[in-house]
Design a protein around this motif. Structure first.
Motif, short mmCIF file in Angstrom:
data_model
loop_
_atom_site.label_atom_id
_atom_site.label_comp_id
_atom_site.label_asym_id
_atom_site.label_seq_id
_atom_site.Cartn_x
_atom_site.Cartn_y
_atom_site.Cartn_z
N UNK A 1 0.84 -1.20 0.00
CA UNK A 1 0.00 0.00 0.00
C UNK A 1 0.88 1.25 0.00
N UNK A 2 0.53 2.20 -0.87
CA UNK A 2 1.24 3.47 -0.91
C UNK A 2 0.30 4.58 -0.44
N UNK A 3 0.73 5.32 0.57
CA UNK A 3 -0.11 6.36 1.16
C UNK A 3 -0.41 7.46 0.15
N UNK A 4 -1.66 7.93 0.12
CA UNK A 4 -2.07 9.02 -0.75
C UNK A 4 -1.74 10.38 -0.12
N UNK A 5 -1.72 10.42 1.19
CA UNK A 5 -1.47 11.67 1.91
C UNK A 5 -0.09 11.64 2.53
N UNK A 6 0.37 12.82 2.98
CA UNK A 6 1.68 12.92 3.62
C UNK A 6 1.52 13.46 5.04
N UNK A 7 2.53 13.21 5.87
CA UNK A 7 2.52 13.74 7.23
C UNK A 7 2.51 15.26 7.22
N UNK A 8 3.18 15.86 6.24
CA UNK A 8 3.23 17.32 6.16
C UNK A 8 1.83 17.90 5.91
N UNK B 1 -7.66 11.45 14.44
CA UNK B 1 -6.78 10.31 14.11
C UNK B 1 -5.42 10.80 13.61
N UNK B 2 -5.40 11.92 12.91
CA UNK B 2 -4.12 12.43 12.40
C UNK B 2 -3.21 12.88 13.53
N UNK B 3 -3.80 13.40 14.60
CA UNK B 3 -2.99 13.80 15.76
C UNK B 3 -2.31 12.59 16.39
N UNK B 4 -3.04 11.48 16.46
CA UNK B 4 -2.44 10.25 16.97
C UNK B 4 -1.27 9.82 16.10
N UNK B 5 -1.45 9.96 14.76
CA UNK B 5 -0.39 9.59 13.82
C UNK B 5 0.83 10.49 14.01
N UNK B 6 0.60 11.79 14.13
CA UNK B 6 1.71 12.73 14.32
C UNK B 6 2.45 12.44 15.62
N UNK B 7 1.71 12.13 16.68
CA UNK B 7 2.33 11.82 17.97
C UNK B 7 3.16 10.56 17.88
N UNK C 1 8.45 8.03 17.64
CA UNK C 1 9.37 7.15 16.94
C UNK C 1 10.70 7.87 16.67
N UNK C 2 10.62 9.10 16.21
CA UNK C 2 11.85 9.86 15.95
C UNK C 2 12.58 10.20 17.25
N UNK C 3 11.80 10.48 18.31
CA UNK C 3 12.41 10.76 19.61
C UNK C 3 13.13 9.53 20.13
N UNK C 4 12.53 8.36 19.91
CA UNK C 4 13.15 7.11 20.33
C UNK C 4 14.48 6.90 19.63
N UNK C 5 14.52 7.17 18.32
CA UNK C 5 15.76 7.03 17.56
C UNK C 5 16.83 7.98 18.11
N UNK C 6 16.41 9.22 18.41
CA UNK C 6 17.34 10.21 18.97
C UNK C 6 17.84 9.76 20.34
N UNK C 7 16.91 9.25 21.16
CA UNK C 7 17.29 8.80 22.49
C UNK C 7 18.30 7.67 22.43
#
Length: 308
Positions: free
Chosen positions: A4-11, A74-80, A85-91
């Protein structure tokens, strides 16, 4: 959906959230440092690829449609999730532990830990925290085996250091109608030995002799103070219980404190130990610092030092 390829972006979702939070495109453009036309285009494109209307303009304000409210939530949950995930990588890149364990001797009043945990939730960078109840040898095992990052214990194994954080007390209690409560005080250990004692199970894999056992002829073992309290309040046996467990029942008259010859109560100090020593990670050290900062004993010592 492996292909599956997402139609929308996080931005696009981020822009939608900003438009809603700022009450319109103009303020959102200023907040995101983008042009108003680019935000208009992003939201229009998002609505187009999804096939639903998310926003409608009323006057000068952009307001969510019913569908938009659901999608935005639902998009807020996705952004969080992406942020975490990115914070975990940084940590992890910085050596920040994604998960830590705190082992707590059961005599420690958990209410004293709440201020430190509230601060930790704010500054812990999303690290998971496991809190495990331990008793007697089980607490020492976590220290010797380094199977917990922080340990609050009432006894220090040889070769380990700990910071004193609190004192603990345990009272010998029974139901007011129990035969022990009818005897003259103080009670001898021989008298106690004729009755059922409720003891807390040692959490160690290889438990040692329980320090709280008074050599009663009968002994029932439970896994937690709450269960011990329930049994004692029902008139079954006697038990050593800390005030944070027994105080309310004693105030209501459903428990009676026993006076034992040579021992009015069982007491001692509680210590914070970092079993891994120099190998302790930054997240564990943060929680340790917070526990010490909010520790009742540390606060009391600071007050006495100020008074002096």
């Amino acid at each position: 959906m492996p292909h599956y390829r997402a139609k929308s972006t996080l931005e696009q979702w981020r822009i939608l959230q900003a438009v809603v939070d700022c009450g319109g495109y103009a303020h959102a453009a200023e907040k995101l440092n983008k042009s108003q036309s680019s935000l208009n285009h992003a939201v229009s494109k998002l609505q187009q690829v999804l096939g639903v209307q998310l926003l409608e303009i009323r006057g000068r304000k952009a307001e969510l449609t019913h569908v938009g409210e659901v999608m935005l939530r639902r998009s807020r949950q996705l952004s969080q999730t992406v942020y975490e995930l990115e914070q975990l990588a940084c940590n992890m890149e910085q050596g920040w532990e994604p998960e830590i364990k705190l082992a707590l001797e059961m005599v420690f009043d958990r209410n004293d830990l709440i201020p430190a945990l509230k601060d930790f939730q704010e500054h812990g960078r999303g690290s998971r925290l496991t809190i495990e109840d331990t008793v007697l040898t089980g607490t020492l095992e976590h220290i010797r085996n380094e199977s917990a990052d922080l340990v609050i214990t009432h006894q220090l194994p040889k070769g380990y250091l700990g910071e004193p954080i609190h004192d603990y007390y345990m009272d010998l209690v029974c139901h007011p109608d129990h035969p022990l409560a009818q005897q003259s005080s103080p009670i001898s250990q021989d008298q106690l030995a004729q009755h059922l004692q409720i003891v807390i199970r040692d959490t160690a894999n290889q438990p040692a002799e329980e320090g709280g056992w008074l050599k009663a002829e009968q002994r029932w073992t439970v896994s937690h103070f709450d269960e011990a309290l329930r049994l004692v309040r029902s008139g079954l046996g006697f038990c050593w219980l800390p005030p944070y467990i027994a105080k309310r029942a004693m105030q209501k008259g459903s428990l009676r404190k026993l006076e034992l010859k040579g021992s009015t109560c069982r007491k001692g100090s509680l210590y914070l130990v970092l079993p891994k020593g120099e190998k302790t990670g930054p997240c564990s050290r943060l929680l340790a610092d917070l526990v010490l900062r909010h520790a009742p004993k540390r606060q009391q010592d600071d007050m006495e030092a100020s008074a002096g």
